[in-house]
Write a protein that holds these residues in place. Structure first.
Motif, PDB file in Angstrom:
ATOM      1  N   VAL A  45       0.663   9.907  -1.020  1.00 22.92           N
ATOM      2  CA  VAL A  45      -0.281   9.935  -2.138  1.00 22.92           C
ATOM      3  C   VAL A  45      -0.817  11.352  -2.321  1.00 22.92           C
ATOM      4  CG1 VAL A  45      -2.500   9.097  -2.996  1.00 22.92           C
ATOM      5  CG2 VAL A  45      -0.924   7.522  -1.864  1.00 22.92           C
ATOM      6  N   ALA A  46      -1.181  11.994  -1.229  1.00 25.98           N
ATOM      7  CA  ALA A  46      -1.716  13.349  -1.307  1.00 25.98           C
ATOM      8  C   ALA A  46      -0.682  14.331  -1.837  1.00 25.98           C
ATOM      9  CB  ALA A  46      -2.200  13.784   0.075  1.00 25.98           C
ATOM     10  N   GLN A  47       0.577  14.164  -1.442  1.00 26.69           N
ATOM     11  CA  GLN A  47       1.638  15.059  -1.912  1.00 26.69           C
ATOM     12  C   GLN A  47       1.837  14.933  -3.422  1.00 26.69           C
ATOM     13  OE1 GLN A  47       5.200  14.360   0.393  1.00 26.69           O
ATOM     14  NE2 GLN A  47       4.077  14.491   2.338  1.00 26.69           N
ATOM     15  N   TRP A  48       1.752  13.725  -3.941  1.00 26.78           N
ATOM     16  CA  TRP A  48       1.972  13.517  -5.368  1.00 26.78           C
ATOM     17  C   TRP A  48       0.774  13.941  -6.201  1.00 26.78           C
ATOM     18  CZ3 TRP A  48       6.155  13.048  -8.030  1.00 26.78           C
ATOM     19  CH2 TRP A  48       7.307  12.543  -7.428  1.00 26.78           C
ATOM     20  N   ARG A  49      -0.407  13.935  -5.608  1.00 26.78           N
ATOM     21  CA  ARG A  49      -1.614  14.222  -6.382  1.00 26.78           C
ATOM     22  C   ARG A  49      -1.529  15.580  -7.075  1.00 26.78           C
ATOM     23  NH1 ARG A  49      -5.214  13.587  -2.436  1.00 26.78           N
ATOM     24  NH2 ARG A  49      -5.235  11.339  -2.793  1.00 26.78           N
TER      25      ARG A  49
ATOM     26  N   ASP B 233      12.590   6.387  -2.852  1.00 23.85           N
ATOM     27  CA  ASP B 233      12.535   4.957  -2.552  1.00 23.85           C
ATOM     28  C   ASP B 233      11.237   4.395  -3.128  1.00 23.85           C
ATOM     29  OD1 ASP B 233      10.537   5.826  -0.856  1.00 23.85           O
ATOM     30  OD2 ASP B 233      11.560   5.260   1.000  1.00 23.85           O
ATOM     31  N   PHE B 234      10.982   3.131  -2.882  1.00 25.11           N
ATOM     32  CA  PHE B 234       9.800   2.496  -3.466  1.00 25.11           C
ATOM     33  C   PHE B 234       8.511   2.953  -2.796  1.00 25.11           C
ATOM     34  CE2 PHE B 234      12.883  -0.204  -5.487  1.00 25.11           C
ATOM     35  CZ  PHE B 234      12.264  -0.594  -6.666  1.00 25.11           C
ATOM     36  N   ALA B 235       8.585   3.468  -1.585  1.00 26.90           N
ATOM     37  CA  ALA B 235       7.378   4.044  -0.977  1.00 26.90           C
ATOM     38  C   ALA B 235       6.936   5.278  -1.750  1.00 26.90           C
ATOM     39  CB  ALA B 235       7.647   4.395   0.492  1.00 26.90           C
ATOM     40  N   GLU B 236       7.889   6.099  -2.183  1.00 27.81           N
ATOM     41  CA  GLU B 236       7.565   7.257  -3.020  1.00 27.81           C
ATOM     42  C   GLU B 236       6.996   6.796  -4.362  1.00 27.81           C
ATOM     43  OE1 GLU B 236       7.737  10.536  -2.731  1.00 27.81           O
ATOM     44  OE2 GLU B 236       8.977  10.941  -0.969  1.00 27.81           O
TER      45      GLU B 236
ATOM     46  N   HIS C  72       0.835  -1.197   0.000  1.00 25.46           N
ATOM     47  CA  HIS C  72       0.000   0.000   0.000  1.00 25.46           C
ATOM     48  C   HIS C  72       0.877   1.257   0.000  1.00 25.46           C
ATOM     49  CE1 HIS C  72      -3.497  -2.520   0.934  1.00 25.46           C
ATOM     50  NE2 HIS C  72      -2.659  -3.193   1.705  1.00 25.46           N
ATOM     51  N   ALA C  73       0.359   2.285  -0.611  1.00 24.73           N
ATOM     52  CA  ALA C  73       1.016   3.591  -0.578  1.00 24.73           C
ATOM     53  C   ALA C  73       0.582   4.350   0.675  1.00 24.73           C
ATOM     54  CB  ALA C  73       0.665   4.384  -1.831  1.00 24.73           C
ATOM     55  N   GLU C  74       1.499   5.135   1.231  1.00 25.79           N
ATOM     56  CA  GLU C  74       1.178   5.934   2.405  1.00 25.79           C
ATOM     57  C   GLU C  74       0.258   7.088   1.998  1.00 25.79           C
ATOM     58  OE1 GLU C  74       4.743   7.195   4.367  1.00 25.79           O
ATOM     59  OE2 GLU C  74       5.715   5.242   4.106  1.00 25.79           O
ATOM     60  N   PRO C  75      -0.875   7.253   2.685  1.00 24.37           N
ATOM     61  CA  PRO C  75      -1.839   8.293   2.286  1.00 24.37           C
ATOM     62  C   PRO C  75      -1.232   9.691   2.203  1.00 24.37           C
ATOM     63  CG  PRO C  75      -2.823   6.806   3.885  1.00 24.37           C
ATOM     64  CD  PRO C  75      -1.375   6.437   3.809  1.00 24.37           C
TER      65      PRO C  75
ATOM     66  N   LEU D 129       3.292   7.630  -6.050  1.00 28.29           N
ATOM     67  CA  LEU D 129       3.095   8.183  -7.384  1.00 28.29           C
ATOM     68  C   LEU D 129       2.205   7.263  -8.220  1.00 28.29           C
ATOM     69  CD1 LEU D 129       3.572  10.105  -9.702  1.00 28.29           C
ATOM     70  CD2 LEU D 129       5.854   9.132 -10.010  1.00 28.29           C
ATOM     71  N   ILE D 130       2.486   5.956  -8.184  1.00 29.75           N
ATOM     72  CA  ILE D 130       1.688   4.997  -8.955  1.00 29.75           C
ATOM     73  C   ILE D 130       0.232   5.010  -8.501  1.00 29.75           C
ATOM     74  CG2 ILE D 130       1.331   2.520  -9.336  1.00 29.75           C
ATOM     75  CD1 ILE D 130       4.354   2.200  -9.485  1.00 29.75           C
ATOM     76  N   ALA D 131       0.007   5.217  -7.203  1.00 27.53           N
ATOM     77  CA  ALA D 131      -1.370   5.248  -6.692  1.00 27.53           C
ATOM     78  C   ALA D 131      -2.194   6.346  -7.347  1.00 27.53           C
ATOM     79  CB  ALA D 131      -1.351   5.433  -5.175  1.00 27.53           C
TER      80      ALA D 131
END
Length: 459
Positions: free
Chosen positions: A287-291, A367-370, A281-284, A374-376
């Protein structure tokens, strides 16, 4: 300067063993200048040039040596292996068939011939060669490993997982533990650590089994992974603690295992592949930062076109460059392309094909969390066979995976455009004989169709 060819040959052998390639080559050439028919010097010089990557010179010396001793099986075997690396399959097969004729009791020669035949899509013949090698030596690790890939590709899992165990006999891994390997012993109240696979994609693929270890009663399930995966794997169900390679480990586990052993230990068959996604799972907050960094209109399509250059089949599984994806520009009106490419090829996003803008965001992925965050935010990921594709699949994100014809990885099996490992993934395979252009044209057409759909469904 040597005057004795045999002494020059012996000195060359010592130099090659000591890593002095230049000195070894000079001495082999001296031996041959003094005695042109010195077969051992000629053969060893061929091996030296092969190790240096000087393929044409290596082939020349091997063929010269064969001309002097045409009934020497090992020379034909060496030549066949060299030609195989160059994908000259017909010539390699001829050399290796001569080798097995001259030495029919050589399991290594049979195994190598099998590998050539399998890569030529003659799998029944290749399997027969592997089994001949194992009839001669039931413990021959390379033949077992080669057979495992063929069996797993054909979804003949029971024997395939068993044969895959041979991998640990010759693959070198950077990590082991001072506790026993887990071999399906009862786990009730026990602790177990999942060790490291060499590839990030392999880690993402097989660490899904952590939850199954927990279901077996394990009191504690820990993972040791690459540093770039640590934050991401903190979201992995069933895992109590995630350690990065290089950290001081407290130890104290009852068992350890490598991720790729787990499918076999759990008796995985097609119907029992653990395919519940997402299991990462992506960290919420991320996710919000990348949106806000992404286009707000149209399809958002992530691209990854190259894998790790050190991977043995990277020349076939990776695209030559971003330019190979130029036909996707036809969908530019409906799709926004976002680069997920890290490492080699990352800078190519700054100079994309004409008519195709690619948002060069990968440099911001730490890293892969980032990358997961982004993928989310994307609608679709288009990737070659690398860790980005595994991540998209593990997140349950629609992913179009571009696959080579030559030595395609076993996990994608054969003649499928889907995979039970990742339900959200669609496979685009090269035609027989290879070539990326037909694949990219099909992807471009699918993308145009997707962009024009009233209710897009990338799956």
């Amino acid at each position: 300067m040597h005057t004795d060819p045999q002494q020059a040959y012996l000195d060359a052998n010592h130099m090659m063993a000591a890593g002095d390639d230049a000195g070894a080559e000079a001495c082999y050439l001296q031996a041959l200048a003094l005695q042109p028919w010195h077969v051992a010097a000629r053969a060893n010089l061929g091996y030296l040039k092969e190790q240096q990557g000087a393929v044409a010179e290596a082939e020349f010396h091997y063929r010269q040596a064969i001309g002097l001793i045409p009934d020497h099986a090992q020379l034909h075997q060496n030549l066949g292996a060299l030609l195989f690396k160059e994908k000259r399959l017909a010539e390699s097969e001829a050399a290796l068939r001569t080798a097995v004729q001259l030495a029919p009791d050589s399991p290594t020669a049979w195994s190598q011939l099998g590998a050539v035949l399998v890569c030529a899509h003659r799998e029944p013949e290749g399997e027969a060669c592997y089994r001949q090698a194992l009839a001669l030596d039931p413990e021959h690790a390379r033949a077992q490993f080669n057979l495992s890939y063929l069996l797993l590709r054909q979804a003949r899992f029971e024997e395939g997982w068993r044969m895959l165990e041979a991998r640990w006999q010759f693959d070198h891994f950077p990590l082991s533990f001072d506790c026993p390997f887990w071999n399906s012993e009862p786990l009730e109240g026990k602790s177990i650590v999942i060790g490291l696979e060499a590839g990030h994609g392999d880690m993402i693929h097989f660490c899904r089994y952590a939850l199954m270890l927990k279901a077996r009663g394990a009191r504690r399930v820990d993972v040791v992974c690459h540093p770039g995966l640590q934050r991401l794997f903190a979201t992995l169900a069933g895992v109590d603690s995630v350690h990065a390679l290089g950290e001081a480990l407290s130890g104290g586990w009852d068992y350890w295992t490598r991720p790729m052993r787990l499918p076999g230990l759990f008796g995985t068959e097609i119907a029992s592949i653990p395919s519940d996604v997402p299991y990462l799972h992506a960290e919420p907050e991320l996710v919000a930062q990348w949106r806000d960094a992404l286009p707000q209109q149209g399809l958002r399509v992530g691209l990854a076109w190259r894998g790790n250059a050190n991977f043995e089949n990277d020349a076939d599984r990776s695209l030559p460059s971003l330019m190979a994806l130029a036909p996707l520009g036809a969908a530019s009106g409906a799709a926004n392309f976002i680069s997920l490419q890290k490492g080699p090829g990352e800078a190519e996003a700054l100079t994309p094909p004409v008519g195709m803008y690619v948002h060069p965001l990968a440099s911001r992925l730490q890293d892969f969390a980032e990358t997961a965050a982004l993928i989310a935010n994307l609608d679709l990921v288009i990737s070659v066979d690398t860790a980005v594709a595994h991540l998209a699949g593990a997140l349950g994100k629609p992913c179009w995976l571009l696959l080579p014809d030559y030595r395609c990885d076993w996990r994608w099996m054969a003649d499928r455009d889907d995979t039970p490992w990742y339900p959200s993934m669609r496979l685009f395979r090269q035609p027989r004989g290879g070539g990326w252009s037909p694949v990219i044209e099909r992807v471009a057409a699918a993308l145009v169709s997707l962009g024009s759909s009233a209710a897009p469904d990338p799956r």
